[in-house]
Design an enzyme around this catalytic site. Structure first.
Site, mmCIF file in Angstrom:
data_model
loop_
_atom_site.group_PDB
_atom_site.id
_atom_site.type_symbol
_atom_site.label_atom_id
_atom_site.label_comp_id
_atom_site.label_asym_id
_atom_site.label_seq_id
_atom_site.Cartn_x
_atom_site.Cartn_y
_atom_site.Cartn_z
ATOM 1 N N TYR A 186 0.821 -1.225 0.000
ATOM 2 C CA TYR A 186 0.000 0.000 0.000
ATOM 3 C C TYR A 186 0.853 1.273 0.000
ATOM 4 O O TYR A 186 0.396 2.323 0.459
ATOM 5 C CB TYR A 186 -0.931 -0.007 1.213
ATOM 6 N N ASN A 220 -13.367 -3.592 4.608
ATOM 7 C CA ASN A 220 -14.220 -3.676 3.415
ATOM 8 C C ASN A 220 -14.009 -4.961 2.601
ATOM 9 O O ASN A 220 -14.264 -5.003 1.404
ATOM 10 C CB ASN A 220 -14.070 -2.410 2.559
HETATM 11 P P1 CMP Z 1 -8.608 -0.804 -0.752
HETATM 12 O O1 CMP Z 1 -9.421 -0.936 -1.987
HETATM 13 O O2 CMP Z 1 -7.817 -1.990 -0.329
HETATM 14 O O3 CMP Z 1 -7.611 0.445 -0.903
HETATM 15 C C1 CMP Z 1 -7.102 1.153 0.203
HETATM 16 C C2 CMP Z 1 -7.761 0.777 1.493
HETATM 17 O O4 CMP Z 1 -7.626 1.688 2.558
HETATM 18 C C3 CMP Z 1 -9.261 0.679 1.289
HETATM 19 O O5 CMP Z 1 -9.590 -0.413 0.478
HETATM 20 C C4 CMP Z 1 -9.749 0.608 2.734
HETATM 21 O O6 CMP Z 1 -9.663 -0.687 3.286
HETATM 22 C C5 CMP Z 1 -8.715 1.470 3.464
HETATM 23 N N1 CMP Z 1 -9.258 2.751 3.925
HETATM 24 C C6 CMP Z 1 -9.420 3.084 5.206
HETATM 25 N N2 CMP Z 1 -9.907 4.321 5.319
HETATM 26 C C7 CMP Z 1 -10.049 4.799 4.077
HETATM 27 C C8 CMP Z 1 -10.528 6.040 3.537
HETATM 28 N N3 CMP Z 1 -10.952 7.028 4.311
HETATM 29 N N4 CMP Z 1 -10.559 6.157 2.194
HETATM 30 C C9 CMP Z 1 -10.116 5.140 1.399
HETATM 31 N N5 CMP Z 1 -9.667 3.963 1.865
HETATM 32 C C10 CMP Z 1 -9.627 3.781 3.183
#
Ligand code: CMP
Length: 137
Positions: A49, A112
């Site tokens: 990430y 999520n």
């Molecule tokens: P993902 O699609 O894996 O990409 C980045 C991840 O950061 C996202 O899903 C969420 O699990 C996490 N996340 C937590 N807080 C936020 C936020 N405010 N906006 C976007 N992603 C978030």
């Protein structure tokens, strides 16, 4: 044919819905070209990430992604990146379309359930982060 990386996150693995999620992918026409279970270290999650480094949720996100095992998959099919994202639903489950994985199973914007690559260049990076070409069939 296009390839994308899918991750069933620790919350999805704990909910024991791996089969249900894969069924949705396969029913929609995606093929599992590679699959394995892994437990990321914090450092591996941070590298994955890295694009989010500096954002307010980066530390919590990388803690969450390294707190338990995940299921890593390479999905293959026509428009695999967009199709996977459609099946997942919006990052924020409150905005996800009914019937999507996140609308059905996510409990917060962080927890999520699934991750999917968002573009061809990120798919290439994300697949190679976890899979050697010889592991993809
Ligand atoms: P993902 O699609 O894996 O990409 C980045 C991840 O950061 C996202 O899903 C969420 O699990 C996490 N996340 C937590 N807080 C936020 C936020 N405010 N906006 C976007 N992603 C978030």
């Amino acid at each position: 044919m296009e390839r994308t990386l899918s991750i069933i996150k620790p919350d999805g693995v704990k909910k024991n819905i791996t089969g249900e999620i894969i069924r949705r992918f396969e029913t929609a026409g995606l093929r599992v070209a590679a699959i394995k279970k892994a437990h990321m270290t914090k450092a591996v999650a941070e590298g994955f990430y890295a694009v989010h480094k500096g954002k307010f949720f980066y530390d919590e996100l990388t803690d969450f992604m390294s707190e338990g095992p995940v299921v890593l998959m390479v999905l293959e099919g026509n428009d695999a990146i967009a199709l996977n994202r459609k099946l997942m639903g919006a990052t924020n489950f409150k905005e996800a379309d009914p019937g999507t994985i996140r609308a059905d199973f996510a409990t917060s914007i962080q927890f999520n359930v699934v991750h999917g690559s968002d573009a061809p260049d990120t798919a290439k990076f994300e697949i190679s982060y976890f899979f050697a070409e010889t592991e993809i069939f």
